[in-house]
Design a protein around this motif. Sequence first.
Motif, PDB file in Angstrom:
ATOM      1  N   TYR A   1       0.845  -1.190   0.000  1.00 15.99           N
ATOM      2  CA  TYR A   1       0.000   0.000   0.000  1.00 15.99           C
ATOM      3  C   TYR A   1       0.880   1.239   0.000  1.00 15.99           C
ATOM      4  O   TYR A   1       1.776   1.386   0.826  1.00 15.99           O
ATOM      5  CB  TYR A   1      -0.909   0.020   1.228  1.00 15.99           C
ATOM      6  N   ARG A   2       0.592   2.158  -0.936  1.00 18.02           N
ATOM      7  CA  ARG A   2       1.330   3.415  -1.045  1.00 18.02           C
ATOM      8  C   ARG A   2       0.344   4.548  -0.802  1.00 18.02           C
ATOM      9  O   ARG A   2      -0.474   4.885  -1.665  1.00 18.02           O
ATOM     10  CB  ARG A   2       1.976   3.536  -2.425  1.00 18.02           C
ATOM     11  N   HIS A   3       0.420   5.118   0.390  1.00 15.11           N
ATOM     12  CA  HIS A   3      -0.598   6.071   0.801  1.00 15.11           C
ATOM     13  C   HIS A   3      -0.684   7.326  -0.073  1.00 15.11           C
ATOM     14  O   HIS A   3      -1.802   7.798  -0.363  1.00 15.11           O
ATOM     15  CB  HIS A   3      -0.402   6.467   2.264  1.00 15.11           C
ATOM     16  N   PRO A   4       0.431   7.931  -0.519  1.00 15.65           N
ATOM     17  CA  PRO A   4       0.295   9.143  -1.333  1.00 15.65           C
ATOM     18  C   PRO A   4      -0.578   8.965  -2.571  1.00 15.65           C
ATOM     19  O   PRO A   4      -1.233   9.916  -3.012  1.00 15.65           O
ATOM     20  CB  PRO A   4       1.743   9.482  -1.702  1.00 15.65           C
ATOM     21  N   VAL A   5      -0.594   7.752  -3.138  1.00 10.77           N
ATOM     22  CA  VAL A   5      -1.428   7.514  -4.322  1.00 10.77           C
ATOM     23  C   VAL A   5      -2.639   6.645  -3.993  1.00 10.77           C
ATOM     24  O   VAL A   5      -3.379   6.238  -4.891  1.00 10.77           O
ATOM     25  CB  VAL A   5      -0.616   6.883  -5.475  1.00 10.77           C
ATOM     26  N   ARG A   6      -2.842   6.345  -2.682  1.00  8.47           N
ATOM     27  CA  ARG A   6      -4.029   5.620  -2.206  1.00  8.47           C
ATOM     28  C   ARG A   6      -4.234   4.306  -2.947  1.00  8.47           C
ATOM     29  O   ARG A   6      -5.348   3.917  -3.279  1.00  8.47           O
ATOM     30  CB  ARG A   6      -5.291   6.485  -2.357  1.00  8.47           C
ATOM     31  N   SER A   7      -3.141   3.588  -3.176  1.00  4.25           N
ATOM     32  CA  SER A   7      -3.223   2.383  -3.999  1.00  4.25           C
ATOM     33  C   SER A   7      -2.322   1.283  -3.459  1.00  4.25           C
ATOM     34  O   SER A   7      -1.293   1.553  -2.830  1.00  4.25           O
ATOM     35  CB  SER A   7      -2.809   2.685  -5.448  1.00  4.25           C
ATOM     36  N   VAL A   8      -2.704   0.044  -3.727  1.00  9.54           N
ATOM     37  CA  VAL A   8      -1.829  -1.102  -3.519  1.00  9.54           C
ATOM     38  C   VAL A   8      -1.144  -1.385  -4.856  1.00  9.54           C
ATOM     39  O   VAL A   8      -1.819  -1.657  -5.858  1.00  9.54           O
ATOM     40  CB  VAL A   8      -2.609  -2.339  -3.045  1.00  9.54           C
TER      41      VAL A   8
END
Length: 221
Positions: free
Chosen positions: A78-85
């Motif tokens: 999960y990469r929070h800055p882009v709100r994506s896994v």
Amino acid sequence: MTERLEDVVAPRPVVRRDDVFSGRIFDVVRDSVDLGGGGEAGEGDQAGTVTREYVDHPGAVAVVALDAEDRVALVDQYRHPVRSVLWEVPAGLLDVEGEPAHVGAARELAEEADLVAQRWDVLADFLTSPGGSNEALRVYLARELSPVPVGERHVRTDEEAAMQVRWVPLDDAVAAVLDGSLHNPSTVVGVLAAHASRAGGWASLRPVDAPWPYRRGTLPS
């Protein structure tokens, strides 16, 4: 003879540096840079001194781990800055002082994918966002893989706690990059570079200690 195509390290003098922000992983700095010509930027044709703010980053390494069946190991995170896994090749920061980059890459491969490799080569180098960051990233090709013994495996935490390893044929990973399904830059660069290098019989591979002028601490300040 065709002139060699290559980027050139050509630093301009920094006449002033200010710390804008200090973070856990990276900082933000503001440099006043003398581009030559005198005066302030914008005065006719004179370049003069300009101010540039950018992320001061420790740099990172990434690993294209390729097995005997030409499958690449991808991990989801999960990469929070882009709100994506995102599905990514194993990667991590160069945040251990004095650690050779390939040693850091081996550590990340073991921690994120529970793998060790006997064969290491440099696959590609890139600058993630040179207009706003000095982050340099080196991508390694790791082969002759074996699993880390169960009792010696790294305990993953935070975003890495639920990380899964997925083995994907290299050709399928390339197709996923080209159709817009994969977005992580290390994955995009790594799988495309591996595909191109394999097509050339791996002749483009470089040794693990190949020069890396953009690693943090190497460029003139």
